[in-house]
Design a protein around this motif. Sequence first.
Motif, short mmCIF file in Angstrom:
data_model
loop_
_atom_site.label_atom_id
_atom_site.label_comp_id
_atom_site.label_asym_id
_atom_site.label_seq_id
_atom_site.Cartn_x
_atom_site.Cartn_y
_atom_site.Cartn_z
N LEU A 54 0.89 -1.16 0.00
CA LEU A 54 0.00 0.00 0.00
C LEU A 54 0.93 1.21 0.00
CD1 LEU A 54 -2.72 1.48 0.36
CD2 LEU A 54 -2.41 1.18 2.83
N SER A 55 1.07 1.86 -1.14
CA SER A 55 2.04 2.95 -1.23
C SER A 55 1.46 4.29 -0.78
CB SER A 55 2.61 3.06 -2.64
OG SER A 55 1.60 3.26 -3.59
N ASP A 56 0.13 4.44 -0.80
CA ASP A 56 -0.45 5.69 -0.35
C ASP A 56 -1.93 5.48 -0.05
OD1 ASP A 56 -0.52 8.40 0.30
OD2 ASP A 56 -0.99 9.01 -1.75
N LEU A 57 -2.43 6.29 0.86
CA LEU A 57 -3.84 6.33 1.20
C LEU A 57 -4.13 7.80 1.50
CD1 LEU A 57 -5.55 4.18 3.96
CD2 LEU A 57 -5.88 6.61 3.83
N THR A 58 -5.16 8.35 0.91
CA THR A 58 -5.49 9.75 1.16
C THR A 58 -6.99 9.96 1.07
OG1 THR A 58 -4.90 12.03 0.61
CG2 THR A 58 -5.26 10.52 -1.24
N GLY A 59 -7.43 11.08 1.56
CA GLY A 59 -8.82 11.46 1.46
C GLY A 59 -9.00 12.53 0.40
N VAL A 60 -10.24 12.67 -0.08
CA VAL A 60 -10.60 13.72 -1.04
C VAL A 60 -11.94 14.28 -0.59
CG1 VAL A 60 -11.06 14.27 -3.46
CG2 VAL A 60 -9.44 12.45 -2.91
N ASP A 61 -12.07 15.60 -0.64
CA ASP A 61 -13.31 16.27 -0.26
C ASP A 61 -13.91 16.90 -1.52
OD1 ASP A 61 -15.36 17.80 0.77
OD2 ASP A 61 -14.12 18.84 2.24
N TYR A 62 -15.11 16.45 -1.88
CA TYR A 62 -15.81 16.97 -3.06
C TYR A 62 -16.95 17.89 -2.67
CZ TYR A 62 -13.39 13.46 -5.87
OH TYR A 62 -12.45 12.71 -6.52
N LEU A 63 -16.78 18.68 -1.62
CA LEU A 63 -17.83 19.55 -1.10
C LEU A 63 -18.50 20.34 -2.23
CD1 LEU A 63 -19.28 20.78 1.36
CD2 LEU A 63 -17.51 22.54 1.39
N GLY A 64 -19.81 20.18 -2.35
CA GLY A 64 -20.60 20.92 -3.33
C GLY A 64 -20.48 20.40 -4.75
N ARG A 69 -19.86 13.10 -0.28
CA ARG A 69 -18.88 14.18 -0.24
C ARG A 69 -17.44 13.69 -0.25
NH1 ARG A 69 -18.30 18.68 4.59
NH2 ARG A 69 -16.25 19.42 3.97
N PHE A 70 -17.14 12.64 0.51
CA PHE A 70 -15.75 12.21 0.68
C PHE A 70 -15.43 10.94 -0.11
CE2 PHE A 70 -16.74 14.39 4.72
CZ PHE A 70 -15.81 15.40 4.64
N GLU A 71 -14.14 10.77 -0.32
CA GLU A 71 -13.63 9.57 -0.97
C GLU A 71 -12.27 9.26 -0.33
OE1 GLU A 71 -14.22 8.64 -5.45
OE2 GLU A 71 -12.36 9.78 -5.27
N VAL A 72 -12.01 7.98 -0.13
CA VAL A 72 -10.68 7.55 0.31
C VAL A 72 -10.06 6.82 -0.87
CG1 VAL A 72 -9.37 6.08 1.90
CG2 VAL A 72 -11.28 7.44 2.75
N VAL A 73 -8.81 7.18 -1.17
CA VAL A 73 -8.11 6.64 -2.34
C VAL A 73 -6.90 5.84 -1.85
CG1 VAL A 73 -6.98 7.19 -4.52
CG2 VAL A 73 -8.82 8.66 -3.66
N TYR A 74 -6.82 4.60 -2.30
CA TYR A 74 -5.70 3.71 -1.97
C TYR A 74 -4.88 3.49 -3.23
CZ TYR A 74 -8.81 2.50 1.92
OH TYR A 74 -9.64 2.55 3.01
N HIS A 75 -3.57 3.64 -3.13
CA HIS A 75 -2.67 3.38 -4.25
C HIS A 75 -1.89 2.11 -3.92
CE1 HIS A 75 -3.23 7.20 -6.39
NE2 HIS A 75 -3.51 7.65 -5.20
N LEU A 76 -2.08 1.08 -4.74
CA LEU A 76 -1.45 -0.22 -4.51
C LEU A 76 -0.35 -0.45 -5.53
CD1 LEU A 76 -4.71 -2.33 -4.07
CD2 LEU A 76 -3.51 -0.93 -2.37
N TYR A 77 0.68 -1.16 -5.09
CA TYR A 77 1.80 -1.47 -5.98
C TYR A 77 2.24 -2.91 -5.77
CZ TYR A 77 6.33 -1.33 -8.29
OH TYR A 77 7.38 -1.60 -9.12
N SER A 78 2.48 -3.61 -6.86
CA SER A 78 3.01 -4.97 -6.81
C SER A 78 4.50 -4.92 -7.11
CB SER A 78 2.31 -5.87 -7.82
OG SER A 78 2.95 -7.13 -7.87
N LEU A 79 5.30 -5.22 -6.10
CA LEU A 79 6.74 -5.26 -6.28
C LEU A 79 7.14 -6.40 -7.21
CD1 LEU A 79 7.59 -4.74 -2.54
CD2 LEU A 79 8.02 -3.09 -4.35
N SER A 80 6.49 -7.55 -7.03
CA SER A 80 6.87 -8.74 -7.80
C SER A 80 6.40 -8.69 -9.25
CB SER A 80 6.34 -9.99 -7.11
OG SER A 80 4.94 -9.90 -6.95
N LEU A 81 5.26 -8.03 -9.52
CA LEU A 81 4.73 -7.97 -10.88
C LEU A 81 4.89 -6.59 -11.53
CD1 LEU A 81 1.45 -10.03 -10.29
CD2 LEU A 81 3.63 -10.82 -11.26
N ASN A 82 5.35 -5.62 -10.75
CA ASN A 82 5.61 -4.27 -11.24
C ASN A 82 4.38 -3.64 -11.91
OD1 ASN A 82 7.06 -1.92 -11.68
ND2 ASN A 82 7.81 -2.62 -13.66
#
Length: 165
Positions: A54-64, A69-82
């Motif tokens: 899991l290389s990153d996890l962040t929130g996003v606010d789409y107010l209006g 309104r919110f979203e959580v975004v996960y960025h995944l990476y496979s070291l073995s499969l690149n």
Amino acid sequence: MSQAALDRLKQSFGAAVVESHNQHGDETATVQAEELVELMSFLRDDELTRFEMLSDLTGVDYLGKREPRFEVVYHLYSLSLNHRLRVKVQVEEEAPALPSVMQVWRSAYWMEREAYDLYGIKFEGHPDLRRVLLYEQFEGHPLRKDYDMEKRQPLIPPREGKQHL
């Protein structure tokens, strides 16, 4: 290669994958919160996806701009499969919460605390969900778009042993 991971996810979880796209080579899946931990465990363990990181996890606010309104975004990476995959989960404004993915990737520990601190999104099952960047008496969540930048925060006494210049 990431398209294969996205296809595998859609094949295995069907209706739990609400939406997906491959814009500009960025494979992205929006998934239902109820299936999040099972889905993430699958993405980590499946031989065709193997997202060890899991290389990153962040929130996003789409107010209006949209609901929810919110979203959580996960960025995944496979070291073995690149290859990489972005997974998004929409979160309601009223009592924003998601299950923690710490049992899948221990690196989520700090990332979930940061999203809680800055956006107010709670991660159920997190063993120590408290502020990580701001002090406990800080009021509000400063990356929310409705946060009042002119707001005066409560003063806290300096720590003992600290010298002020």
